[in-house]
Scaffold this motif. Structure first.
Motif, mmCIF file in Angstrom:
data_model
loop_
_atom_site.group_PDB
_atom_site.id
_atom_site.type_symbol
_atom_site.label_atom_id
_atom_site.label_comp_id
_atom_site.label_asym_id
_atom_site.label_seq_id
_atom_site.Cartn_x
_atom_site.Cartn_y
_atom_site.Cartn_z
ATOM 1 N N TYR A 105 0.841 -1.192 0.000
ATOM 2 C CA TYR A 105 0.000 0.000 0.000
ATOM 3 C C TYR A 105 0.879 1.246 0.000
ATOM 4 C CZ TYR A 105 -3.439 3.426 1.568
ATOM 5 O OH TYR A 105 -4.249 4.531 1.674
ATOM 6 N N TYR A 106 0.524 2.214 -0.866
ATOM 7 C CA TYR A 106 1.239 3.494 -0.936
ATOM 8 C C TYR A 106 0.197 4.593 -1.069
ATOM 9 C CZ TYR A 106 4.843 0.250 -2.489
ATOM 10 O OH TYR A 106 5.701 -0.814 -2.589
ATOM 11 N N SER A 107 0.359 5.660 -0.307
ATOM 12 C CA SER A 107 -0.555 6.797 -0.471
ATOM 13 C C SER A 107 0.183 8.094 -0.170
ATOM 14 C CB SER A 107 -1.774 6.668 0.437
ATOM 15 O OG SER A 107 -1.426 6.905 1.791
ATOM 16 N N PHE A 108 -0.346 9.137 -0.773
ATOM 17 C CA PHE A 108 0.122 10.490 -0.515
ATOM 18 C C PHE A 108 -1.124 11.340 -0.352
ATOM 19 C CE2 PHE A 108 1.002 14.799 -1.948
ATOM 20 C CZ PHE A 108 2.058 15.127 -1.110
ATOM 21 N N SER A 109 -1.144 12.199 0.640
ATOM 22 C CA SER A 109 -2.310 13.075 0.769
ATOM 23 C C SER A 109 -1.876 14.516 1.001
ATOM 24 C CB SER A 109 -3.231 12.606 1.897
ATOM 25 O OG SER A 109 -2.608 12.745 3.144
ATOM 26 N N TYR A 110 -2.717 15.385 0.510
ATOM 27 C CA TYR A 110 -2.549 16.822 0.735
ATOM 28 C C TYR A 110 -3.847 17.311 1.362
ATOM 29 C CZ TYR A 110 -2.811 21.795 -0.071
ATOM 30 O OH TYR A 110 -2.983 23.133 0.114
ATOM 31 N N GLU A 111 -3.721 18.105 2.424
ATOM 32 C CA GLU A 111 -4.897 18.657 3.090
ATOM 33 C C GLU A 111 -4.696 20.155 3.320
ATOM 34 O OE1 GLU A 111 -7.655 17.930 7.037
ATOM 35 O OE2 GLU A 111 -5.574 17.278 7.074
ATOM 36 N N TYR A 112 -5.702 20.905 2.910
ATOM 37 C CA TYR A 112 -5.739 22.333 3.212
ATOM 38 C C TYR A 112 -6.867 22.535 4.217
ATOM 39 C CZ TYR A 112 -6.646 27.286 2.887
ATOM 40 O OH TYR A 112 -6.844 28.596 3.210
ATOM 41 N N SER A 113 -6.581 23.253 5.281
ATOM 42 C CA SER A 113 -7.596 23.459 6.307
ATOM 43 C C SER A 113 -7.404 24.825 6.946
ATOM 44 C CB SER A 113 -7.470 22.363 7.370
ATOM 45 O OG SER A 113 -8.480 22.498 8.320
ATOM 46 N N ASP A 114 -8.492 25.593 6.960
ATOM 47 C CA ASP A 114 -8.498 26.851 7.717
ATOM 48 C C ASP A 114 -9.834 26.946 8.453
ATOM 49 O OD1 ASP A 114 -10.423 27.817 5.933
ATOM 50 O OD2 ASP A 114 -9.019 29.036 4.792
ATOM 51 N N VAL A 115 -10.166 28.105 8.945
ATOM 52 C CA VAL A 115 -11.382 28.263 9.751
ATOM 53 C C VAL A 115 -12.654 27.961 8.943
ATOM 54 C CG1 VAL A 115 -12.495 29.763 11.434
ATOM 55 C CG2 VAL A 115 -10.129 30.167 10.836
ATOM 56 N N LYS A 116 -12.648 28.284 7.658
ATOM 57 C CA LYS A 116 -13.846 28.116 6.832
ATOM 58 C C LYS A 116 -13.839 26.872 5.947
ATOM 59 C CE LYS A 116 -15.003 33.001 6.294
ATOM 60 N NZ LYS A 116 -15.272 34.057 5.322
ATOM 61 N N TYR A 117 -12.671 26.435 5.512
ATOM 62 C CA TYR A 117 -12.607 25.392 4.491
ATOM 63 C C TYR A 117 -11.696 24.238 4.893
ATOM 64 C CZ TYR A 117 -14.414 29.230 1.682
ATOM 65 O OH TYR A 117 -15.159 30.269 1.213
ATOM 66 N N ASN A 118 -12.034 23.093 4.346
ATOM 67 C CA ASN A 118 -11.186 21.927 4.467
ATOM 68 C C ASN A 118 -11.224 21.198 3.131
ATOM 69 O OD1 ASN A 118 -10.741 18.935 4.912
ATOM 70 N ND2 ASN A 118 -10.024 19.801 6.844
ATOM 71 N N PHE A 119 -10.066 20.940 2.575
ATOM 72 C CA PHE A 119 -9.956 20.275 1.285
ATOM 73 C C PHE A 119 -8.881 19.200 1.397
ATOM 74 C CE2 PHE A 119 -7.572 19.948 -2.702
ATOM 75 C CZ PHE A 119 -8.584 19.530 -3.565
ATOM 76 N N THR A 120 -9.202 17.985 0.960
ATOM 77 C CA THR A 120 -8.240 16.885 1.010
ATOM 78 C C THR A 120 -8.232 16.148 -0.321
ATOM 79 O OG1 THR A 120 -8.671 16.548 3.362
ATOM 80 C CG2 THR A 120 -7.601 14.753 2.199
ATOM 81 N N ILE A 121 -7.048 15.797 -0.763
ATOM 82 C CA ILE A 121 -6.895 14.931 -1.921
ATOM 83 C C ILE A 121 -5.939 13.806 -1.512
ATOM 84 C CG2 ILE A 121 -5.049 16.320 -2.911
ATOM 85 C CD1 ILE A 121 -6.202 15.485 -5.697
ATOM 86 N N LYS A 122 -6.314 12.553 -1.876
ATOM 87 C CA LYS A 122 -5.516 11.423 -1.431
ATOM 88 C C LYS A 122 -5.444 10.348 -2.519
ATOM 89 C CE LYS A 122 -5.167 7.897 2.117
ATOM 90 N NZ LYS A 122 -5.754 7.321 3.325
ATOM 91 N N PRO A 123 -4.467 10.414 -3.377
ATOM 92 C CA PRO A 123 -4.258 9.304 -4.313
ATOM 93 C C PRO A 123 -3.551 8.156 -3.579
ATOM 94 C CG PRO A 123 -2.699 11.056 -4.734
ATOM 95 C CD PRO A 123 -3.591 11.535 -3.639
#
Length: 186
Positions: free
Chosen positions: A149-167
Motif C-alpha cells: 500500500y502506498y498513499s500520498f495526501s494533501y490537506e488544506y484546512s483553515d477556519v472556513k474550508y477543508n480540502f483533502t486529496i488522497k491518491p
C-alpha cells in the motif's frame, strides 16, 4: 453433537513514552481457531461444516513494534513492523511508515505498508447450507492475502474550508473475498 467453531484472541501491548517527542509501542497477539464437524449429521448431510468427522486448527502469532517520533513541530514520523507467524502459511514480515509534514494550513502525508491476511478455517474448509438462503463453500486452495500500500495526501484546512486529496495504490495478491453465485436462468 453439532459442528463447533472456536475462536480465541489474546492481545497485549505496552506503550513506553520517552518524552513528548518519542513514544514506542510493542505488542503480541495470539489468535487460535478450531473447527470441528462430526460425520453424523442425520437431518441434512449438507449442513455440516466439513462433511466428515474432522478437526481443523489454526494458530496465528503476531509480534509488532511501532515508534512515533516528533522530529520538530512540523514533522512527524510513525514507523513500525509486524511479524506474523501462521501455523499453516509460515512467517510474514510487514513494515509500515507514515510521514506527516504540517505547515500552518497545509498538511502533507506519505504512507506505505506491506500487509498480510491468512484465510480463516471457515474460508478454507466450511461447506454449509443456511436453509437455502445462502451457502458457505470453503476453498482449501486459498492462499494468504498479501498487499503493498502506498498513499500520498494533501490537506488544506483553515477556519472556513477543508480540502483533502488522497491518491493511493493498493496492490493486492490472492485477495480473499466472498463470491455470490446467482442463478440467472430463474
Amino acid at each position: 453433537l453439532r459442528s463447533t467453531h472456536f475462536l480465541s484472541l489474546l492481545n497485549t501491548n505496552m506503550i513506553y513514552k520517552i518524552d513528548n517527542n518519542k513514544t514506542f509501542l510493542i505488542g503480541f497477539e495470539n489468535y487460535k481457531e478450531r473447527l470441528y464437524s462430526p460425520i453424523d449429521l442425520d437431518y441434512n448431510p449438507n449442513a455440516g461444516y466439513l462433511g466428515q468427522d474432522s478437526l481443523k486448527k489454526s494458530i496465528l502469532k503476531s509480534f509488532y513494534f511501532q515508534g512515533d517520533l516528533s522530529v520538530h513541530k512540523k514533522l512527524f514520523i510513525i514507523s513500525g513492523l509486524r511479524i506474523d507467524k501462521n501455523r499453516l502459511y509460515g512467517s510474514h514480515f510487514g513494515p509500515h511508515l507514515s510521514i506527516l509534514y504540517k505547515n500552518k494550513t497545509n498538511n502533507y502525508r506519505f504512507n506505505t505498508s506491506k500487509n498480510f491476511k491468512s484465510p480463516t478455517l471457515k474460508e478454507l474448509y466450511m461447506n454449509w447450507d443456511h436453509l437455502g438462503m445462502f451457502y458457505v463453500n470453503g476453498n482449501e486452495n486459498l492462499q494468504p492475502e498479501t498487499s503493498d500500500y502506498y498513499s500520498f495526501s494533501y490537506e488544506y484546512s483553515d477556519v472556513k474550508y477543508n480540502f483533502t486529496i488522497k491518491p493511493y495504490f493498493h496492490f493486492i495478491k490472492n485477495m480473499i473475498y466472498s463470491v455470490e453465485d446467482f442463478d440467472l436462468d430463474q
